[in-house]
Design a protein around this motif. Structure first.
Motif, PDB file in Angstrom:
ATOM      1  N   ASN A   8      43.563 -94.323 -14.147  1.00 40.81           N
ATOM      2  CA  ASN A   8      43.214 -94.173 -12.735  1.00 40.81           C
ATOM      3  C   ASN A   8      43.864 -95.252 -11.874  1.00 40.81           C
ATOM      4  OD1 ASN A   8      41.695 -92.024 -13.529  1.00 40.81           O
ATOM      5  ND2 ASN A   8      39.717 -92.994 -13.211  1.00 40.81           N
ATOM      6  N   LYS A   9      45.105 -95.561 -12.204  1.00 35.52           N
ATOM      7  CA  LYS A   9      45.812 -96.608 -11.471  1.00 35.52           C
ATOM      8  C   LYS A   9      47.173 -96.101 -11.023  1.00 35.52           C
ATOM      9  CE  LYS A   9      47.085-101.521 -11.945  1.00 35.52           C
ATOM     10  NZ  LYS A   9      47.058-102.675 -12.879  1.00 35.52           N
ATOM     11  N   ILE A  10      47.552 -96.472  -9.797  1.00 35.23           N
ATOM     12  CA  ILE A  10      48.834 -96.093  -9.215  1.00 35.23           C
ATOM     13  C   ILE A  10      49.600 -97.365  -8.864  1.00 35.23           C
ATOM     14  CG2 ILE A  10      49.984 -94.804  -7.380  1.00 35.23           C
ATOM     15  CD1 ILE A  10      46.540 -93.997  -7.242  1.00 35.23           C
ATOM     16  N   GLU A  36      38.927 -91.792  -4.603  1.00 35.79           N
ATOM     17  CA  GLU A  36      37.767 -92.483  -5.180  1.00 35.79           C
ATOM     18  C   GLU A  36      37.958 -92.675  -6.683  1.00 35.79           C
ATOM     19  OE1 GLU A  36      32.880 -92.036  -5.417  1.00 35.79           O
ATOM     20  OE2 GLU A  36      34.087 -90.583  -4.289  1.00 35.79           O
ATOM     21  N   GLY A  37      37.694 -93.890  -7.131  1.00 35.85           N
ATOM     22  CA  GLY A  37      37.812 -94.193  -8.549  1.00 35.85           C
ATOM     23  C   GLY A  37      39.184 -94.678  -8.970  1.00 35.85           C
ATOM     24  N   TYR A  38      40.141 -94.675  -8.034  1.00 34.87           N
ATOM     25  CA  TYR A  38      41.501 -95.113  -8.332  1.00 34.87           C
ATOM     26  C   TYR A  38      41.779 -96.483  -7.717  1.00 34.87           C
ATOM     27  CZ  TYR A  38      42.852 -90.546 -10.185  1.00 34.87           C
ATOM     28  OH  TYR A  38      42.952 -89.416 -10.951  1.00 34.87           O
ATOM     29  N   PHE A  75      59.199 -94.657   4.166  1.00 38.88           N
ATOM     30  CA  PHE A  75      57.866 -94.862   4.730  1.00 38.88           C
ATOM     31  C   PHE A  75      57.045 -93.592   4.517  1.00 38.88           C
ATOM     32  CE2 PHE A  75      60.988 -96.990   7.687  1.00 38.88           C
ATOM     33  CZ  PHE A  75      60.972 -98.194   6.996  1.00 38.88           C
ATOM     34  N   ILE A  76      55.938 -93.712   3.809  1.00 38.30           N
ATOM     35  CA  ILE A  76      55.112 -92.546   3.488  1.00 38.30           C
ATOM     36  C   ILE A  76      54.244 -92.184   4.687  1.00 38.30           C
ATOM     37  CG2 ILE A  76      53.363 -91.603   1.955  1.00 38.30           C
ATOM     38  CD1 ILE A  76      54.396 -93.455  -0.234  1.00 38.30           C
ATOM     39  N   LEU A  77      54.459 -90.988   5.223  1.00 38.58           N
ATOM     40  CA  LEU A  77      53.768 -90.532   6.423  1.00 38.58           C
ATOM     41  C   LEU A  77      52.451 -89.819   6.112  1.00 38.58           C
ATOM     42  CD1 LEU A  77      56.897 -88.974   8.204  1.00 38.58           C
ATOM     43  CD2 LEU A  77      55.977 -91.287   8.511  1.00 38.58           C
ATOM     44  N   ASN A  78      52.402 -89.148   4.983  1.00 36.69           N
ATOM     45  CA  ASN A  78      51.224 -88.374   4.588  1.00 36.69           C
ATOM     46  C   ASN A  78      50.158 -89.323   4.050  1.00 36.69           C
ATOM     47  OD1 ASN A  78      49.329 -86.619   3.547  1.00 36.69           O
ATOM     48  ND2 ASN A  78      50.644 -85.859   1.888  1.00 36.69           N
ATOM     49  N   LYS A  79      49.108 -89.552   4.819  1.00 34.00           N
ATOM     50  CA  LYS A  79      48.074 -90.502   4.407  1.00 34.00           C
ATOM     51  C   LYS A  79      47.302 -90.027   3.177  1.00 34.00           C
ATOM     52  CE  LYS A  79      47.533 -92.707   8.914  1.00 34.00           C
ATOM     53  NZ  LYS A  79      46.603 -93.127   9.999  1.00 34.00           N
ATOM     54  N   LEU A  80      47.355 -88.731   2.893  1.00 37.34           N
ATOM     55  CA  LEU A  80      46.711 -88.182   1.697  1.00 37.34           C
ATOM     56  C   LEU A  80      47.714 -88.009   0.561  1.00 37.34           C
ATOM     57  CD1 LEU A  80      44.355 -85.501   3.285  1.00 37.34           C
ATOM     58  CD2 LEU A  80      43.797 -87.847   2.599  1.00 37.34           C
ATOM     59  N   PHE A  81      48.820 -88.732   0.629  1.00 38.28           N
ATOM     60  CA  PHE A  81      49.888 -88.621  -0.358  1.00 38.28           C
ATOM     61  C   PHE A  81      49.378 -88.789  -1.783  1.00 38.28           C
ATOM     62  CE2 PHE A  81      52.995 -90.749  -3.083  1.00 38.28           C
ATOM     63  CZ  PHE A  81      54.090 -89.903  -2.987  1.00 38.28           C
ATOM     64  N   LEU A  82      48.545 -89.778  -2.025  1.00 37.22           N
ATOM     65  CA  LEU A  82      48.069 -90.056  -3.386  1.00 37.22           C
ATOM     66  C   LEU A  82      47.166 -88.935  -3.898  1.00 37.22           C
ATOM     67  CD1 LEU A  82      47.367 -93.882  -3.111  1.00 37.22           C
ATOM     68  CD2 LEU A  82      49.364 -92.731  -4.085  1.00 37.22           C
ATOM     69  N   GLU A  83      46.270 -88.482  -3.065  1.00 29.96           N
ATOM     70  CA  GLU A  83      45.392 -87.375  -3.473  1.00 29.96           C
ATOM     71  C   GLU A  83      46.203 -86.116  -3.742  1.00 29.96           C
ATOM     72  OE1 GLU A  83      42.005 -84.570  -1.375  1.00 29.96           O
ATOM     73  OE2 GLU A  83      41.966 -86.738  -0.963  1.00 29.96           O
ATOM     74  N   ASP A  84      47.147 -85.821  -2.851  1.00 29.41           N
ATOM     75  CA  ASP A  84      47.948 -84.610  -3.000  1.00 29.41           C
ATOM     76  C   ASP A  84      48.785 -84.645  -4.274  1.00 29.41           C
ATOM     77  OD1 ASP A  84      46.955 -83.559  -0.639  1.00 29.41           O
ATOM     78  OD2 ASP A  84      48.651 -84.227   0.582  1.00 29.41           O
ATOM     79  N   THR A  85      49.431 -85.768  -4.544  1.00 26.00           N
ATOM     80  CA  THR A  85      50.318 -85.840  -5.710  1.00 26.00           C
ATOM     81  C   THR A  85      49.531 -85.879  -7.018  1.00 26.00           C
ATOM     82  OG1 THR A  85      50.457 -88.250  -5.354  1.00 26.00           O
ATOM     83  CG2 THR A  85      52.258 -86.895  -4.506  1.00 26.00           C
TER      84      THR A  85
END
Length: 225
Positions: A8-10, A36-38, A75-85
């Motif tokens: 659960n780590k990026i 959550e949890g990451y 520059f990552i524009l999508n603030k939900l990038f981590l959830e989406d990927t």
């Protein structure tokens, strides 16, 4: 290499030689929503001998399952990038690598932009700012599988060694890594983006050793495309 992968780590891994670009990229990373949890980590590699060498060093140092290899001027524009990927990786465990732009078929020249089969989306910023949308009209899923992705941003959920043994500069490390993932049995994909998830402020490209790297790539992978 990190002895144990933390599921659960990026980790964001950036090779850089310009602190202004780096600091701006980090500002965008700080705006991302962390699921959550990451947890997240950041490795900044300065003065790497090559892109493959720098990314290999970052891969070996990080214990994160998910790694985001990105240019200093992305520059990552999508603030939900981590959830989406992460959702994509979870739904498609056979997918080892994601990129924002890719190609379904690499031409025999090995030059990615010489094919009409490019796919993905990107906000570019050179002389002006514009959004480029490649083939996204007929997507049947949240991803499209490709042969290779552009190295401006690469995210992985598995570790495969970078070919720093043969790629000594700043070109073709990305296409090579795509082929190494395929050799390892994984799929490569580009996510469907209704608006570009990232901006690439790339300016003018240094192509001085591009053809040299292209010849190295063709020699190594010619029978695979």
């Amino acid at each position: 290499m990190a002895s144990k992968t933390v599921p659960n780590k990026i980790c964001f891994i950036i090779c850089y030689n310009n602190t202004e670009y780096l600091n701006e990229a980090i500002l965008y990373l700080q705006q991302l929503v962390v699921p959550e949890g990451y947890s997240t980590d950041l490795l900044c590699i300065e003065e790497a001998g090559s892109m493959a060498e720098g990314y290999q060093a970052g891969m070996e140092e990080s214990d994160a399952k998910y790694k985001v290899y990105m240019h200093q001027d992305v520059f990552i524009l999508n603030k939900l990038f981590l959830e989406d990927t992460i959702n994509i990786f979870t739904r498609h465990p056979e997918t080892g690598m994601l990129g924002m732009v890719g190609t379904k078929q690499l031409p025999k020249s090995a030059v990615m932009w010489e094919t009409k089969e490019r796919i993905g989306a990107l906000r570019g910023c050179t002389l002006d700012t514009s959004d480029d949308f490649f083939d996204i009209q007929n997507w049947q899923d949240d991803i499209s599988y490709v042969m290779a992705v552009d190295g401006l941003l690469i995210m992985t959920q598995y570790d495969v060694p970078w070919r720093c043994d043969i790629f000594k500069g700043w070109d073709f490390y990305d296409v090579s890594q795509s082929f190494e993932f395929r050799r390892a049995g994984y799929k490569i994909a580009v996510p469907c983006q209704k608006t570009p998830w990232v901006m690439h402020d790339c300016g003018y490209l240094n192509m001085a050793r591009y053809n040299e790297a292209r010849q190295v790539f063709i020699k190594e992978y010619n029978s695979e495309f």
